[in-house]
Structure formats: structure tokens, C-alpha cells
Design a protein around this motif. Structure first.
Motif, PDB file in Angstrom:
ATOM      1  N   HIS A   1       7.611  -1.237  12.755  1.00  0.00           N
ATOM      2  CA  HIS A   1       7.568  -1.845  11.431  1.00  0.00           C
ATOM      3  C   HIS A   1       8.664  -2.889  11.302  1.00  0.00           C
ATOM      4  O   HIS A   1       9.623  -2.910  12.069  1.00  0.00           O
ATOM      5  CB  HIS A   1       7.687  -0.792  10.313  1.00  0.00           C
ATOM      6  CG  HIS A   1       8.951  -0.004  10.367  1.00  0.00           C
ATOM      7  ND1 HIS A   1       9.074   1.151  11.097  1.00  0.00           N
ATOM      8  CD2 HIS A   1      10.159  -0.220   9.784  1.00  0.00           C
ATOM      9  CE1 HIS A   1      10.299   1.624  10.972  1.00  0.00           C
ATOM     10  NE2 HIS A   1      10.972   0.812  10.182  1.00  0.00           N
ATOM     11  N   ILE A   2       8.501  -3.744  10.330  1.00  0.00           N
ATOM     12  CA  ILE A   2       9.479  -4.792  10.059  1.00  0.00           C
ATOM     13  C   ILE A   2      10.706  -4.136   9.421  1.00  0.00           C
ATOM     14  O   ILE A   2      10.556  -3.345   8.482  1.00  0.00           O
ATOM     15  CB  ILE A   2       8.884  -5.863   9.126  1.00  0.00           C
ATOM     16  CG1 ILE A   2       7.677  -6.528   9.797  1.00  0.00           C
ATOM     17  CG2 ILE A   2       9.943  -6.898   8.749  1.00  0.00           C
ATOM     18  CD1 ILE A   2       6.894  -7.458   8.888  1.00  0.00           C
ATOM     19  N   PRO A   3      11.897  -4.431   9.928  1.00  0.00           N
ATOM     20  CA  PRO A   3      13.104  -3.852   9.332  1.00  0.00           C
ATOM     21  C   PRO A   3      13.165  -4.143   7.831  1.00  0.00           C
ATOM     22  O   PRO A   3      12.889  -5.259   7.388  1.00  0.00           O
ATOM     23  CB  PRO A   3      14.246  -4.559  10.066  1.00  0.00           C
ATOM     24  CG  PRO A   3      13.647  -4.989  11.369  1.00  0.00           C
ATOM     25  CD  PRO A   3      12.215  -5.321  11.062  1.00  0.00           C
ATOM     26  N   GLY A   4      13.481  -3.116   7.054  1.00  0.00           N
ATOM     27  CA  GLY A   4      13.588  -3.261   5.608  1.00  0.00           C
ATOM     28  C   GLY A   4      12.288  -3.079   4.849  1.00  0.00           C
ATOM     29  O   GLY A   4      12.283  -3.128   3.624  1.00  0.00           O
ATOM     30  N   SER A   5      11.196  -2.863   5.566  1.00  0.00           N
ATOM     31  CA  SER A   5       9.913  -2.677   4.877  1.00  0.00           C
ATOM     32  C   SER A   5       9.766  -1.226   4.427  1.00  0.00           C
ATOM     33  O   SER A   5      10.430  -0.333   4.932  1.00  0.00           O
ATOM     34  CB  SER A   5       8.746  -3.078   5.781  1.00  0.00           C
ATOM     35  OG  SER A   5       8.701  -2.282   6.934  1.00  0.00           O
ATOM     36  N   TYR A   6       8.906  -1.031   3.455  1.00  0.00           N
ATOM     37  CA  TYR A   6       8.617   0.298   2.914  1.00  0.00           C
ATOM     38  C   TYR A   6       7.176   0.654   3.238  1.00  0.00           C
ATOM     39  O   TYR A   6       6.284  -0.178   3.098  1.00  0.00           O
ATOM     40  CB  TYR A   6       8.797   0.326   1.390  1.00  0.00           C
ATOM     41  CG  TYR A   6      10.210   0.070   0.959  1.00  0.00           C
ATOM     42  CD1 TYR A   6      11.105   1.118   0.809  1.00  0.00           C
ATOM     43  CD2 TYR A   6      10.656  -1.225   0.712  1.00  0.00           C
ATOM     44  CE1 TYR A   6      12.417   0.883   0.413  1.00  0.00           C
ATOM     45  CE2 TYR A   6      11.961  -1.471   0.321  1.00  0.00           C
ATOM     46  CZ  TYR A   6      12.829  -0.413   0.174  1.00  0.00           C
ATOM     47  OH  TYR A   6      14.127  -0.650  -0.214  1.00  0.00           O
ATOM     48  N   ASN A   7       6.943   1.883   3.634  1.00  0.00           N
ATOM     49  CA  ASN A   7       5.589   2.339   3.948  1.00  0.00           C
ATOM     50  C   ASN A   7       4.941   2.924   2.701  1.00  0.00           C
ATOM     51  O   ASN A   7       5.373   3.949   2.185  1.00  0.00           O
ATOM     52  CB  ASN A   7       5.623   3.366   5.079  1.00  0.00           C
ATOM     53  CG  ASN A   7       4.244   3.787   5.532  1.00  0.00           C
ATOM     54  OD1 ASN A   7       4.001   4.960   5.773  1.00  0.00           O
ATOM     55  ND2 ASN A   7       3.332   2.862   5.681  1.00  0.00           N
ATOM     56  N   VAL A   8       3.931   2.237   2.217  1.00  0.00           N
ATOM     57  CA  VAL A   8       3.110   2.707   1.101  1.00  0.00           C
ATOM     58  C   VAL A   8       1.669   2.585   1.577  1.00  0.00           C
ATOM     59  O   VAL A   8       1.050   1.536   1.434  1.00  0.00           O
ATOM     60  CB  VAL A   8       3.337   1.889  -0.188  1.00  0.00           C
ATOM     61  CG1 VAL A   8       2.513   2.450  -1.335  1.00  0.00           C
ATOM     62  CG2 VAL A   8       4.817   1.838  -0.543  1.00  0.00           C
ATOM     63  N   PRO A   9       1.127   3.635   2.218  1.00  0.00           N
ATOM     64  CA  PRO A   9      -0.226   3.554   2.762  1.00  0.00           C
ATOM     65  C   PRO A   9      -1.226   3.090   1.711  1.00  0.00           C
ATOM     66  O   PRO A   9      -1.064   3.334   0.511  1.00  0.00           O
ATOM     67  CB  PRO A   9      -0.516   4.989   3.208  1.00  0.00           C
ATOM     68  CG  PRO A   9       0.833   5.579   3.466  1.00  0.00           C
ATOM     69  CD  PRO A   9       1.738   4.949   2.439  1.00  0.00           C
ATOM     70  N   LEU A  10      -2.252   2.389   2.170  1.00  0.00           N
ATOM     71  CA  LEU A  10      -3.232   1.767   1.289  1.00  0.00           C
ATOM     72  C   LEU A  10      -3.787   2.735   0.249  1.00  0.00           C
ATOM     73  O   LEU A  10      -3.858   2.404  -0.938  1.00  0.00           O
ATOM     74  CB  LEU A  10      -4.366   1.150   2.118  1.00  0.00           C
ATOM     75  CG  LEU A  10      -5.446   0.420   1.334  1.00  0.00           C
ATOM     76  CD1 LEU A  10      -4.873  -0.703   0.486  1.00  0.00           C
ATOM     77  CD2 LEU A  10      -6.496  -0.129   2.296  1.00  0.00           C
ATOM     78  N   ASP A  11      -4.171   3.938   0.654  1.00  0.00           N
ATOM     79  CA  ASP A  11      -4.716   4.904  -0.306  1.00  0.00           C
ATOM     80  C   ASP A  11      -3.689   5.268  -1.374  1.00  0.00           C
ATOM     81  O   ASP A  11      -4.016   5.378  -2.552  1.00  0.00           O
ATOM     82  CB  ASP A  11      -5.193   6.176   0.401  1.00  0.00           C
ATOM     83  CG  ASP A  11      -6.444   5.954   1.223  1.00  0.00           C
ATOM     84  OD1 ASP A  11      -7.145   4.947   0.993  1.00  0.00           O
ATOM     85  OD2 ASP A  11      -6.730   6.792   2.103  1.00  0.00           O
ATOM     86  N   THR A  12      -2.439   5.446  -0.975  1.00  0.00           N
ATOM     87  CA  THR A  12      -1.367   5.771  -1.926  1.00  0.00           C
ATOM     88  C   THR A  12      -1.139   4.608  -2.876  1.00  0.00           C
ATOM     89  O   THR A  12      -0.985   4.796  -4.080  1.00  0.00           O
ATOM     90  CB  THR A  12      -0.065   6.111  -1.175  1.00  0.00           C
ATOM     91  OG1 THR A  12      -0.315   7.193  -0.287  1.00  0.00           O
ATOM     92  CG2 THR A  12       1.056   6.472  -2.134  1.00  0.00           C
ATOM     93  N   LEU A  13      -1.134   3.397  -2.336  1.00  0.00           N
ATOM     94  CA  LEU A  13      -0.930   2.217  -3.158  1.00  0.00           C
ATOM     95  C   LEU A  13      -2.042   2.101  -4.204  1.00  0.00           C
ATOM     96  O   LEU A  13      -1.770   1.857  -5.381  1.00  0.00           O
ATOM     97  CB  LEU A  13      -0.901   0.965  -2.279  1.00  0.00           C
ATOM     98  CG  LEU A  13      -0.656  -0.329  -3.029  1.00  0.00           C
ATOM     99  CD1 LEU A  13       0.346  -1.180  -2.276  1.00  0.00           C
ATOM    100  CD2 LEU A  13      -1.950  -1.090  -3.220  1.00  0.00           C
ATOM    101  N   ARG A  14      -3.281   2.291  -3.774  1.00  0.00           N
ATOM    102  CA  ARG A  14      -4.403   2.209  -4.727  1.00  0.00           C
ATOM    103  C   ARG A  14      -4.256   3.247  -5.843  1.00  0.00           C
ATOM    104  O   ARG A  14      -4.483   2.952  -7.009  1.00  0.00           O
ATOM    105  CB  ARG A  14      -5.724   2.456  -3.999  1.00  0.00           C
ATOM    106  CG  ARG A  14      -6.227   1.285  -3.218  1.00  0.00           C
ATOM    107  CD  ARG A  14      -7.574   1.635  -2.620  1.00  0.00           C
ATOM    108  NE  ARG A  14      -8.110   0.552  -1.847  1.00  0.00           N
ATOM    109  CZ  ARG A  14      -8.695   0.693  -0.676  1.00  0.00           C
ATOM    110  NH1 ARG A  14      -8.831   1.883  -0.138  1.00  0.00           N
ATOM    111  NH2 ARG A  14      -9.169  -0.348  -0.035  1.00  0.00           N
TER     112      ARG A  14
END
Length: 191
Positions: free
Chosen positions: A38-51
Motif C-alpha cells: 500500500h501507499i505509505p500514509g494511506s488508510y484501508n477502507v474496503p469498498l463494502d465498508t466505505l459504501r
């Protein structure tokens, strides 16, 4: 603050991330894909969670750049956030693939297959099983036809049911924090 186009290329994003008013990076891939790189400093918010929690996220974000493997899931996330009223949302053009090709930094951890690669393995295996099995069990070749039809629909609709199902497997899940915790993390400004 300059307005970005809906898509931003890797070089422009690198420049923006160095600025004091850098956008937040939301990686909408599965937790396993995120853990792999992943890109340093990015946050993981999976697509289903984001929706599901786009309204809660809306209050925690000013400007955001969405990241996925190639851009398809990020486009779906952009649409979902747009429906929630967010307007300052952008997509990393070409996703992690383009970011890596540009020589930009990636945090790498566990070795996991990308979801797209897993889909190719499962789909290919089902096609081979259908064709070879059809020699022994008449009619089994229709399994191969069904998989082919599913891949065609996936391409036409830019969605992938098999990918969504595979993302639910334990191999593709990782511990994640609650949406409340994620919203609090997103509100914090970087030094």
C-alpha cells in the motif's frame, strides 16, 4: 487549494502528498491486498465498508484520493461518496499498478495474491474442470460456459461477483478497526 481533476496521475499525487494540505488516501482494496502493499500514509477502507458507512466518513474527510489496484473499485467508491454528498473526491489513475510503475514508494508486507489474480485462478480452474470433466460427465462443459458468461458480465458492468465473494474468504480478510475509530484517524492531520 487547487482543484484536482477527478483522476490524478501518480506523479501529480506524489507532489500533492508532499504539500502541507495533502489529500487523504483511502485504499478501497481488501485488507489482504492492502497488507501486501500500500501507499505509505494511506488508510484501508474496503469498498463494502466505505459504501455502508459513507455518511460517517463524509464528516471526516475534506479532500480524498481513492486507491485500488487499477481504478475500477475506486470509481465505484467515488460514486458512493458522491451519492453521500462528497465533491472533493479523486481517483488515482491506474491505481496501485500505475503508482508502482512510476517508481513511487510502497509499503510491502505479507505476500498475498491480488484479488484479480485470485479471480483468474478460480475462473480458469472452473473452466478447465468444466471442459475436462465434460468428457466424463456429459453437460459439465456448461460450467465453463457459465464462467465465461460471468466474466463477460463482469467486464460489461465493471463489477465482479466472483471477486466480491473471494474477498469474503478468511485469506482475504484481516483485522480491521471500527468505522468510528477509522473516522477519528481520518480527522487527525499529519504533522
Amino acid at each position: 487549494m487547487p482543484r484536482l481533476s477527478p483522476k490524478i496521475d501518480a506523479a501529480s499525487l506524489r507532489d500533492r502528498l508532499a504539500a502541507p494540505d495533502a489529500p487523504r488516501l483511502l485504499d478501497v482494496r481488501t485488507p489482504a491486498e492492502f497488507a501486501a502493499s500500500h501507499i505509505p500514509g494511506s488508510y484501508n477502507v474496503p469498498l463494502d465498508t466505505l459504501r455502508e458507512h459513507r455518511a460517517e466518513l463524509r464528516g471526516s474527510l475534506d479532500e480524498v484520493v481513492l486507491v485500488c489496484r487499477s481504478g475500477a473499485r475506486a470509481a465505484q467508491a467515488e460514486e458512493a461518496l458522491g451519492e453521500a454528498g462528497m465533491t472533493n473526491v479523486h481517483i488515482l489513475d491506474g491505481g496501485i499498478v500505475a503508482w508502482e510503475a512510476a517508481g513511487a514508494p510502497l509499503n510491502r508486507n505479507r505476500s498475498r495474491w491480488d484479488l484479480e489474480r485470485q479471480v483468474r485462478l478460480v475462473a480458469g480452474s472452473l473452466v478447465v474442470a468444466g471442459v475436462v470433466g465434460g468428457l466424463v460427465v456429459p453437460g459439465l462443459q456448461w460450467l465453463a460456459a457459465g464462467v465465461g458468461a460471468g466474466l463477460t458480465v463482469a467486464a460489461l458492468t465493471n463489477t465482479c461477483t466472483m471477486g466480491m465473494l473471494l474477498s469474503k474468504l478468511p485469506f482475504n480478510r484481516a483485522p480491521s478497526c471500527s468505522v468510528v475509530t477509522m473516522a477519528e484517524l481520518l480527522k487527525e492531520r499529519r504533522p
